[in-house]
Scaffold this active site. Structure first.
Site, PDB file in Angstrom:
ATOM      1  CD  GLU A  98      -3.002  -0.915   0.184  1.00 18.48           C
ATOM      2  OE1 GLU A  98      -3.230   0.235  -0.235  1.00 18.48           O
ATOM      3  OE2 GLU A  98      -3.598  -1.914  -0.243  1.00 18.48           O
ATOM      4  CB  THR A 143       9.782   4.876   0.510  1.00 16.00           C
ATOM      5  OG1 THR A 143       9.608   6.285   0.471  1.00 16.00           O
ATOM      6  CG2 THR A 143       9.333   4.389   1.891  1.00 16.00           C
ATOM      7  CG  ASP A 144      12.538   9.566  -0.173  1.00 16.41           C
ATOM      8  OD1 ASP A 144      11.349   9.196  -0.051  1.00 16.41           O
ATOM      9  OD2 ASP A 144      12.854  10.569  -0.850  1.00 16.41           O
ATOM     10  CD  GLU A 145       6.764   9.242   1.834  1.00 16.87           C
ATOM     11  OE1 GLU A 145       6.034   9.098   2.816  1.00 16.87           O
ATOM     12  OE2 GLU A 145       6.359   9.642   0.735  1.00 16.87           O
ATOM     13  CE1 TYR A 169       4.285   3.438   1.383  1.00 18.53           C
ATOM     14  CE2 TYR A 169       5.315   5.596   1.630  1.00 18.53           C
ATOM     15  CZ  TYR A 169       5.252   4.357   1.011  1.00 18.53           C
ATOM     16  OH  TYR A 169       6.151   4.030   0.021  1.00 18.53           O
ATOM     17  CE  LYS A 173       7.929   0.366   1.297  1.00 20.16           C
ATOM     18  NZ  LYS A 173       7.703  -0.755   0.320  1.00 20.16           N
ATOM     19  N   PRO A 224      -5.468  20.923  -6.162  1.00 14.48           N
ATOM     20  CG  PRO A 224      -6.136  18.896  -5.192  1.00 14.48           C
ATOM     21  CD  PRO A 224      -5.925  19.561  -6.519  1.00 14.48           C
ATOM     22  NE  ARG A 233       7.101  14.569  -0.508  1.00 13.82           N
ATOM     23  CZ  ARG A 233       7.019  15.305   0.619  1.00 13.82           C
ATOM     24  NH1 ARG A 233       7.917  16.258   0.868  1.00 13.82           N
ATOM     25  NH2 ARG A 233       6.048  15.085   1.499  1.00 13.82           N
TER      26      ARG A 233
HETATM   27  P1  NAD Z   1       1.450   1.173  -6.432  1.00 15.03           P
HETATM   28  O1  NAD Z   1       0.492   1.490  -5.333  1.00 15.03           O
HETATM   29  O2  NAD Z   1       1.280   1.821  -7.759  1.00 15.03           O
HETATM   30  O3  NAD Z   1       1.458  -0.400  -6.686  1.00 15.03           O
HETATM   31  C1  NAD Z   1       1.415  -1.334  -5.649  1.00 15.03           C
HETATM   32  C2  NAD Z   1       1.051  -2.692  -6.245  1.00 15.03           C
HETATM   33  O4  NAD Z   1       1.076  -3.654  -5.189  1.00 15.03           O
HETATM   34  C3  NAD Z   1      -0.340  -2.743  -6.870  1.00 15.03           C
HETATM   35  O5  NAD Z   1      -0.280  -3.384  -8.126  1.00 15.03           O
HETATM   36  C4  NAD Z   1      -1.159  -3.565  -5.883  1.00 15.03           C
HETATM   37  O6  NAD Z   1      -2.205  -4.290  -6.485  1.00 15.03           O
HETATM   38  C5  NAD Z   1      -0.091  -4.474  -5.317  1.00 15.03           C
HETATM   39  N1  NAD Z   1      -0.433  -4.970  -3.982  1.00 15.03           N
HETATM   40  C6  NAD Z   1      -0.872  -4.257  -2.922  1.00 15.03           C
HETATM   41  N2  NAD Z   1      -1.102  -5.076  -1.876  1.00 15.03           N
HETATM   42  C7  NAD Z   1      -0.775  -6.330  -2.278  1.00 15.03           C
HETATM   43  C8  NAD Z   1      -0.781  -7.606  -1.655  1.00 15.03           C
HETATM   44  N3  NAD Z   1      -1.167  -7.760  -0.365  1.00 15.03           N
HETATM   45  N4  NAD Z   1      -0.366  -8.677  -2.364  1.00 15.03           N
HETATM   46  C9  NAD Z   1       0.030  -8.541  -3.660  1.00 15.03           C
HETATM   47  N5  NAD Z   1       0.027  -7.363  -4.307  1.00 15.03           N
HETATM   48  C10 NAD Z   1      -0.357  -6.266  -3.624  1.00 15.03           C
HETATM   49  O7  NAD Z   1       2.890   1.455  -5.821  1.00 15.03           O
HETATM   50  P2  NAD Z   1       4.192   2.068  -6.513  1.00 15.03           P
HETATM   51  O8  NAD Z   1       4.136   3.538  -6.453  1.00 15.03           O
HETATM   52  O9  NAD Z   1       4.422   1.383  -7.794  1.00 15.03           O
HETATM   53  O10 NAD Z   1       5.299   1.599  -5.453  1.00 15.03           O
HETATM   54  C11 NAD Z   1       5.868   0.301  -5.550  1.00 15.03           C
HETATM   55  C12 NAD Z   1       6.837   0.124  -4.387  1.00 15.03           C
HETATM   56  O11 NAD Z   1       7.858   1.114  -4.462  1.00 15.03           O
HETATM   57  C13 NAD Z   1       6.203   0.258  -3.009  1.00 15.03           C
HETATM   58  O12 NAD Z   1       6.768  -0.702  -2.158  1.00 15.03           O
HETATM   59  C14 NAD Z   1       6.573   1.659  -2.577  1.00 15.03           C
HETATM   60  O13 NAD Z   1       6.670   1.738  -1.165  1.00 15.03           O
HETATM   61  C15 NAD Z   1       7.928   1.824  -3.234  1.00 15.03           C
HETATM   62  N6  NAD Z   1       8.298   3.207  -3.593  1.00 15.03           N
HETATM   63  C16 NAD Z   1       7.442   3.983  -4.317  1.00 15.03           C
HETATM   64  C17 NAD Z   1       7.849   5.261  -4.683  1.00 15.03           C
HETATM   65  C18 NAD Z   1       6.953   6.176  -5.508  1.00 15.03           C
HETATM   66  O14 NAD Z   1       7.269   7.336  -5.673  1.00 15.03           O
HETATM   67  N7  NAD Z   1       5.848   5.699  -6.044  1.00 15.03           N
HETATM   68  C19 NAD Z   1       9.110   5.737  -4.311  1.00 15.03           C
HETATM   69  C20 NAD Z   1       9.942   4.901  -3.567  1.00 15.03           C
HETATM   70  C21 NAD Z   1       9.533   3.633  -3.220  1.00 15.03           C
HETATM   71  O1  DAU Z   2       9.307   9.688  -1.424  1.00 11.29           O
HETATM   72  C1  DAU Z   2       8.859   8.466  -1.923  1.00 11.29           C
HETATM   73  C2  DAU Z   2       7.363   8.369  -1.762  1.00 11.29           C
HETATM   74  O2  DAU Z   2       6.796   9.255  -2.719  1.00 11.29           O
HETATM   75  C3  DAU Z   2       6.822   6.969  -1.948  1.00 11.29           C
HETATM   76  O3  DAU Z   2       7.313   6.143  -0.927  1.00 11.29           O
HETATM   77  C4  DAU Z   2       5.283   6.961  -1.902  1.00 11.29           C
HETATM   78  O4  DAU Z   2       4.792   5.665  -2.195  1.00 11.29           O
HETATM   79  C5  DAU Z   2       4.776   7.939  -2.951  1.00 11.29           C
HETATM   80  O5  DAU Z   2       3.370   8.011  -2.868  1.00 11.29           O
HETATM   81  C6  DAU Z   2       5.385   9.317  -2.731  1.00 11.29           C
HETATM   82  O6  DAU Z   2       4.907   9.899  -1.511  1.00 11.29           O
HETATM   83  P1  DAU Z   2       4.493  11.452  -1.428  1.00 11.29           P
HETATM   84  O7  DAU Z   2       3.570  11.610  -0.290  1.00 11.29           O
HETATM   85  O8  DAU Z   2       5.696  12.321  -1.467  1.00 11.29           O
HETATM   86  O9  DAU Z   2       3.752  11.586  -2.870  1.00 11.29           O
HETATM   87  P2  DAU Z   2       2.398  12.304  -3.306  1.00 11.29           P
HETATM   88  O10 DAU Z   2       2.339  12.233  -4.796  1.00 11.29           O
HETATM   89  O11 DAU Z   2       1.221  11.831  -2.540  1.00 11.29           O
HETATM   90  O12 DAU Z   2       2.668  13.820  -2.888  1.00 11.29           O
HETATM   91  C7  DAU Z   2       3.794  14.543  -3.340  1.00 11.29           C
HETATM   92  C8  DAU Z   2       3.782  15.899  -2.660  1.00 11.29           C
HETATM   93  O13 DAU Z   2       2.661  16.642  -3.155  1.00 11.29           O
HETATM   94  C9  DAU Z   2       3.602  15.841  -1.159  1.00 11.29           C
HETATM   95  O14 DAU Z   2       4.355  16.874  -0.568  1.00 11.29           O
HETATM   96  C10 DAU Z   2       2.130  16.096  -0.955  1.00 11.29           C
HETATM   97  C11 DAU Z   2       1.786  17.026  -2.098  1.00 11.29           C
HETATM   98  N1  DAU Z   2       0.396  16.907  -2.638  1.00 11.29           N
HETATM   99  C12 DAU Z   2      -0.040  15.676  -2.992  1.00 11.29           C
HETATM  100  C13 DAU Z   2      -1.327  15.499  -3.501  1.00 11.29           C
HETATM  101  C14 DAU Z   2      -1.821  14.123  -3.871  1.00 11.29           C
HETATM  102  C15 DAU Z   2      -0.394  18.027  -2.808  1.00 11.29           C
HETATM  103  O15 DAU Z   2       0.041  19.160  -2.502  1.00 11.29           O
HETATM  104  N2  DAU Z   2      -1.646  17.868  -3.305  1.00 11.29           N
HETATM  105  C16 DAU Z   2      -2.160  16.656  -3.638  1.00 11.29           C
HETATM  106  O16 DAU Z   2      -3.324  16.574  -4.059  1.00 11.29           O
END
Ligand code: NAD
Ligand code: DAU
Length: 362
Positions: A98, A143-145, A169, A173, A224, A233
């Site tokens: 998630e 993640t870096d978070e 979240y 992680k 928003p 970021r």
């Molecule tokens: P995403 O939410 O787009 O995809 C997550 C996928 O995992 C989905 O396909 C979902 O169906 C699947 N999933 C969720 N729960 C599951 C379960 N219990 N069993 C099997 N599959 C399941 O996520 P994303 O943005 O592609 O991120 C992928 C990974 O990378 C995550 O672990 C996230 O923490 C990490 N990450 C994301 C970012 C980013 O910016 N998006 C940055 C750094 C790390």
């Molecule tokens: O840093 C890595 C992370 O980046 C991943 O681990 C997460 O899975 C990924 O969702 C992302 O997290 P963020 O919270 O940084 O991403 P998000 O796109 O939700 O938001 C980026 C920034 O924008 C954050 O400061 C919140 C802001 N934001 C986001 C949304 C959705 C807004 O200002 N308005 C918005 O509607």
């Protein structure tokens, strides 16, 4: 792709990968990248197809002879045990999670279940699995978070920065990272952890900042921006993340951790204005023009981290990785992708999504 003339390979192809969460945003970019660059490798995707998972993200790979999709939950130990054995898996690339901070604030339960319990189930399964191939590896995509929030003049996160997660979240992680680390130290399960900054690119679910802004501009809906819009970021094009994982899988010894980042720190409000400019230039007949008239400052996200920045010097020095796509180029390509793929994102905006949207934004 890793340049075989200049690097030291620890693990060579052909390999047999289990990719968890491969139908999500980064997972599907990774699977496409891998099938293209290493067509001889087996790639088995296991994905529960939650709201964020989308089979369409992988539709073009169905005819690839080495690709297999399995719908299933990573918490299902017997499913994972069977897959590891039947497919003789030697490499797990663990994306399933998630992943959205705002959803973790509304309903943290699924985050604990998938991110912590699910990672635990995978680790246990891999601990009891004994592949015949040399150098098996479990790459945990994190993640870096987990490092928490920086202020303006703090140095960027490095691999030794203490963990200080601020959202359910990032705490989930962080918990999974600790388990992965412990399985290496205690049981010598060969694990590697990667902590990456914000990704962007094709196939990102509409709830995240960049797709949300692109789609709202196209629909003429308000944009928003949380709080004062000054949060920062560090953005990385998803394919560059996949290239970094390629280096890690082929070249890194077990027990390592790597920070991965784009060296692209941007304030949210500046990013939204860039997206507005790109849309104004590239999209015909926008409902509201210029689209920055749609920008609206809204209530801040609780616990909103102020700034993330990644020091990626370890992966650059040790594995020779650096980002290949500039933010200007990557954002332009991303905007073009959302413009050209309305049929991908429109069906994702149904009643379930609208209910979520109302909860967060009204
Ligand atoms: P995403 O939410 O787009 O995809 C997550 C996928 O995992 C989905 O396909 C979902 O169906 C699947 N999933 C969720 N729960 C599951 C379960 N219990 N069993 C099997 N599959 C399941 O996520 P994303 O943005 O592609 O991120 C992928 C990974 O990378 C995550 O672990 C996230 O923490 C990490 N990450 C994301 C970012 C980013 O910016 N998006 C940055 C750094 C790390
Ligand atoms: O840093 C890595 C992370 O980046 C991943 O681990 C997460 O899975 C990924 O969702 C992302 O997290 P963020 O919270 O940084 O991403 P998000 O796109 O939700 O938001 C980026 C920034 O924008 C954050 O400061 C919140 C802001 N934001 C986001 C949304 C959705 C807004 O200002 N308005 C918005 O509607």
């Amino acid at each position: 792709m890793v340049d075989s003339s200049t690097v030291q390979f620890i693990r060579s192809s052909p390999r047999r990968l289990l990719v968890t969460g491969g139908a999500g945003f980064i997972g599907s970019n990774f699977v496409r990248y891998w099938c293209h660059h290493y067509p001889q490798d087996r790639v088995v995707v296991v994905d529960a197809l939650t709201y964020a998972g989308n089979w369409q993200n992988l539709a073009d790979l169905t005819s690839h002879p080495q690709f297999r999709f399995v719908k299933g939950d990573i918490c299902d130990r017997s499913l994972i045990d069977n897959l590891l054995a039947a497919e003789a898996i030697d490499t797990i690339v663990h994306f399933a999670a998630e992943s959205h901070v705002d959803r973790s604030i509304l309903a943290p339960d699924a985050f604990i279940q998938t991110n912590i319990v699910g990672t635990f189930a995978l680790l246990e399964a891999f601990r009891h699995h004994h592949p015949s191939q040399d150098h098996p590896i479990f790459v945990h995509v994190s993640t870096d978070e987990v490092y928490g929030s920086l202020s303006g003049d703090d140095p960027a996160f490095c691999e030794t920065t203490p963990y200080a997660p601020n959202s359910p979240y990032s705490a989930s992680k962080a918990g999974s990272d600790h388990l992965v680390r412990a399985y290496y130290a205690t049981y010598q399960v060969p694990t590697i952890i990667t902590n990456c900054s914000n990704n962007y690119g094709p196939y990102q679910f509409p709830e995240k900042l960049i797709p949300l802004m692109c789609i709202n501009i196209l629909l003429g809906q308000s944009l928003p921006v949380y709080g004062d819009g000054q949060n920062i970021r560090d953005w990385l094009y998803a394919i560059d993340h996949c290239r970094a994982l390629d280096g890690v899988i082929h070249q890194s010894p077990p027990g390592e951790t790597y920070n991965i980042g784009g060296n692209n720190e941007v304030k949210n409000i500046d990013l939204v204005r860039i997206l507005c400019k790109l849309m104004d230039e590239l999209a015909p007949n926008l409902p509201v023009y210029p689209s920055d008239r749609l920008i609206t400052f809204v209530k801040d996200r609780p616990g909103h981290d102020r700034r993330y920045a990644i020091d990626a010097s370890k992966i650059q020095t040790q594995l020779g990785w650096s980002p290949s796509v500039t933010i200007e180029e990557g954002l332009r390509q991303t905007v073009q992708w959302y413009l050209a793929n309305r049929s991908w994102w429109e069906p994702l905006l149904g009643e379930q999504y609208q209910a979520y949207y109302r909860q967060v934004y009204s």
